[in-house]
Design an enzyme around this catalytic site. Structure first.
Site, short mmCIF file in Angstrom:
data_model
loop_
_atom_site.label_atom_id
_atom_site.label_comp_id
_atom_site.label_asym_id
_atom_site.label_seq_id
_atom_site.Cartn_x
_atom_site.Cartn_y
_atom_site.Cartn_z
N HIS A 107 36.85 -9.53 21.58
CA HIS A 107 38.01 -8.64 21.71
C HIS A 107 37.58 -7.29 21.13
O HIS A 107 36.87 -7.25 20.11
CB HIS A 107 39.19 -9.25 20.94
CG HIS A 107 40.44 -8.40 20.93
ND1 HIS A 107 40.86 -7.67 22.02
CD2 HIS A 107 41.36 -8.19 19.97
CE1 HIS A 107 41.98 -7.04 21.71
NE2 HIS A 107 42.31 -7.35 20.47
N ASP A 190 44.57 -6.07 26.72
CA ASP A 190 44.79 -7.33 26.01
C ASP A 190 46.02 -7.21 25.09
O ASP A 190 46.90 -8.08 25.10
CB ASP A 190 43.56 -7.68 25.18
CG ASP A 190 43.66 -9.05 24.52
OD1 ASP A 190 43.43 -10.05 25.21
OD2 ASP A 190 44.00 -9.10 23.32
P1 NDP Z 1 40.59 -18.48 14.86
O1 NDP Z 1 41.64 -18.00 13.94
O2 NDP Z 1 40.88 -19.63 15.76
O3 NDP Z 1 39.29 -18.88 14.05
C1 NDP Z 1 38.92 -18.32 12.89
C2 NDP Z 1 37.62 -18.91 12.36
O4 NDP Z 1 37.15 -17.98 11.39
C3 NDP Z 1 37.80 -20.25 11.67
O5 NDP Z 1 36.70 -21.06 11.96
C4 NDP Z 1 37.82 -19.87 10.19
O6 NDP Z 1 37.27 -20.86 9.34
C5 NDP Z 1 36.87 -18.68 10.20
N1 NDP Z 1 37.07 -17.81 9.04
C6 NDP Z 1 38.21 -17.20 8.64
N2 NDP Z 1 37.99 -16.49 7.52
C7 NDP Z 1 36.69 -16.66 7.22
C8 NDP Z 1 35.84 -16.19 6.17
N3 NDP Z 1 36.32 -15.40 5.20
N4 NDP Z 1 34.54 -16.56 6.17
C9 NDP Z 1 34.07 -17.36 7.14
N5 NDP Z 1 34.80 -17.84 8.15
C10 NDP Z 1 36.10 -17.50 8.18
O7 NDP Z 1 40.11 -17.21 15.70
P2 NDP Z 1 40.18 -17.03 17.29
O8 NDP Z 1 39.17 -17.92 17.93
O9 NDP Z 1 41.59 -17.07 17.74
O10 NDP Z 1 39.71 -15.50 17.44
C11 NDP Z 1 38.36 -15.12 17.32
C12 NDP Z 1 38.14 -13.87 18.14
O11 NDP Z 1 38.29 -14.18 19.52
C13 NDP Z 1 39.10 -12.72 17.85
O12 NDP Z 1 38.37 -11.52 18.00
C14 NDP Z 1 40.12 -12.84 18.97
O13 NDP Z 1 40.76 -11.63 19.29
C15 NDP Z 1 39.22 -13.28 20.11
N6 NDP Z 1 39.89 -13.99 21.20
C16 NDP Z 1 40.63 -15.10 20.92
C17 NDP Z 1 41.20 -15.81 21.94
C18 NDP Z 1 41.88 -17.11 21.65
O14 NDP Z 1 42.04 -17.88 22.56
N7 NDP Z 1 42.28 -17.45 20.44
C19 NDP Z 1 41.13 -15.36 23.35
C20 NDP Z 1 40.22 -14.25 23.55
C21 NDP Z 1 39.67 -13.58 22.49
P3 NDP Z 1 38.13 -21.62 8.20
O15 NDP Z 1 38.47 -22.96 8.78
O16 NDP Z 1 37.16 -21.70 7.07
O17 NDP Z 1 39.33 -20.76 7.90
MG MG Z 2 44.52 -10.59 22.06
#
Ligand code: NDP
Ligand code: MG
Ligand code: MG
Length: 340
Positions: A107, A190
């Site tokens: 994104h 988006d």
């Molecule tokens: P999620 O919230 O599902 O996942 C977050 C991940 O990041 C988890 O594995 C979490 O691990 C980890 N995390 C959070 N904080 C930390 C930290 N301080 N250090 C290390 N790891 C950490 O994210 P999304 O998949 O929803 O989004 C990811 C990207 O993809 C974003 O840029 C979003 O805009 C983009 N996107 C998302 C879509 C979707 O379907 N969700 C669609 C298209 C794009 P923990 O378990 O340890 O918290």
């Molecule tokens: Mg979005």
């Protein structure tokens, strides 16, 4: 029509000699890591200790700290929540970037709104699947894929496009179609889509419809089925064949009501407000508000979230879904069903 690329247009060789770090293992992260691994690429996942770490280990992927994974990898895909990306980037990713590496996003928000400013000697591009992570994974396993957009922000090596396309093919997007975009277009469309139509527009429409029926004295359970539950059937028809396909399946009475009443609900005034929403996105006003809200530890976000969860439609829905175990089962992994 815009050029759409498929697997046979893409040579993935350029990515085969590289190590890919997937930072984060949530909705998108688990899908990218597993799909790329099964497509034959060398993948390491970067995480902190916790829930995702345990899940990644369980899934048999190689897991390291964010800093270690970034250090080892040539291609670093950041799949952390957008709000936390800037600080984790500064602390653990930026110090481990080398000239010629690729920094990848799903994104465009943080690059487009200057929250992450990468050095000039790395490639920066996005590969953004147009679907939630659980679908990116499920469709890949079924031999299909979710379409994706790719866009190049910085091409330091001259290979950014080839690497981006190989990556998109690796997650299965080449089975569904890959389109070129820019960080600006991806970010703005988006944000607009999720605010005006997919999430904001839909939840406001559903709630207003439910409230209208309940305030008129109808049973909340009936209003729930009518305004929320049944939406899935309609959306499936839209997905499969557009508005025409949906209208083909509903009764002629429903179709006539659609033609007559739809434009009374969403009219020129609504569209004018959509344009205001778009304008706040384009000027950066929305982004700035969200960045400040996060800096203040999300007071408004938390208050609204609590109030929303107490809305009558949620209470009724929770009770009704208890009685529909087949629906409930699918919502268990809450994170996976969250669209973005
Ligand atoms: P999620 O919230 O599902 O996942 C977050 C991940 O990041 C988890 O594995 C979490 O691990 C980890 N995390 C959070 N904080 C930390 C930290 N301080 N250090 C290390 N790891 C950490 O994210 P999304 O998949 O929803 O989004 C990811 C990207 O993809 C974003 O840029 C979003 O805009 C983009 N996107 C998302 C879509 C979707 O379907 N969700 C669609 C298209 C794009 P923990 O378990 O340890 O918290
Ligand atoms: Mg979005
Ligand atoms: Mg009906």
């Amino acid at each position: 029509m815009t050029k759409v690329l498929y697997n046979n247009n893409i040579n993935e060789e350029v990515l085969q000699s590289k190590k890919i770090a997937i930072i984060g293992y949530g909705s998108q992260g688990h899908a990218h890591a597993l799909n790329l691994k099964e497509s034959g690429f060398d993948v390491v996942v970067g995480l902190r200790q916790g829930r995702s770490w345990d899940k990644a280990v369980e899934d048999g992927v190689d897991v390291k700290s964010v800093a270690e994974a970034s250090q080892e990898a040539d291609v670093i895909m950041i799949l952390l929540p957008d709000e936390y990306q800037p600080s984790i980037y500064k602390d653990a990713i930026e110090p481990n970037l080398e000239a010629g590496n690729a920094l990848v996003f799903a994104h465009g928000f943080n690059i487009h709104f200057n929250q992450i400013v990468p050095p000039a000697d790395v490639d920066v591009f996005l590969v953004a699947p147009k679907g939630p992570g659980h679908l990116v994974r499920r469709t890949y396993e079924e031999g299909a894929g979710v379409p994706a957009l790719y866009g190049i922000f910085q091409d330091a090596t001259g290979q950014a496009t080839d690497v981006a396309l190989a990556y998109a093919k690796g997650i299965g997007a080449g089975r569904a179609g890959i389109l070129q975009t820019t960080f600006q277009e991806e970010t703005e469309t988006d944000l607009f889509g999720e605010q005006a139509v997919l999430c904001g527009g839909t939840s406001a429409l559903v709630k207003a419809g439910f409230e209208t029926l309940v305030e008129a004295g109808y049973q909340p359970e009936v209003a729930y089925f009518e305004c929320l539950h049944e939406l899935k059937l309609i959306v499936d028809l839209l997905y499969e064949g557009g508005l025409e396909n949906m209208r083909h399946s509903i009764s002629d009475t429903a179709e006539w009501g659609d033609f007559m009443s739809g434009p009374r609900i969403v009219d020129e005034d609504t569209k004018a407000r959509m344009k205001d929403v778009l304008s706040d996105i384009q000027t950066g006003k929305f982004a700035q508000g969200w960045i400040l809200e996060n800096q203040a530890n999300r007071p408004r976000y938390s208050a609204i979230k609590t109030a929303e969860s107490q809305h009558q439609i949620e209470k009724v829905g929770r009770e009704l879904r208890e009685l529909m175990p087949f629906v409930k089962q699918k919502a268990i992994n809450k994170k996976e069903v969250v669209s973005n």
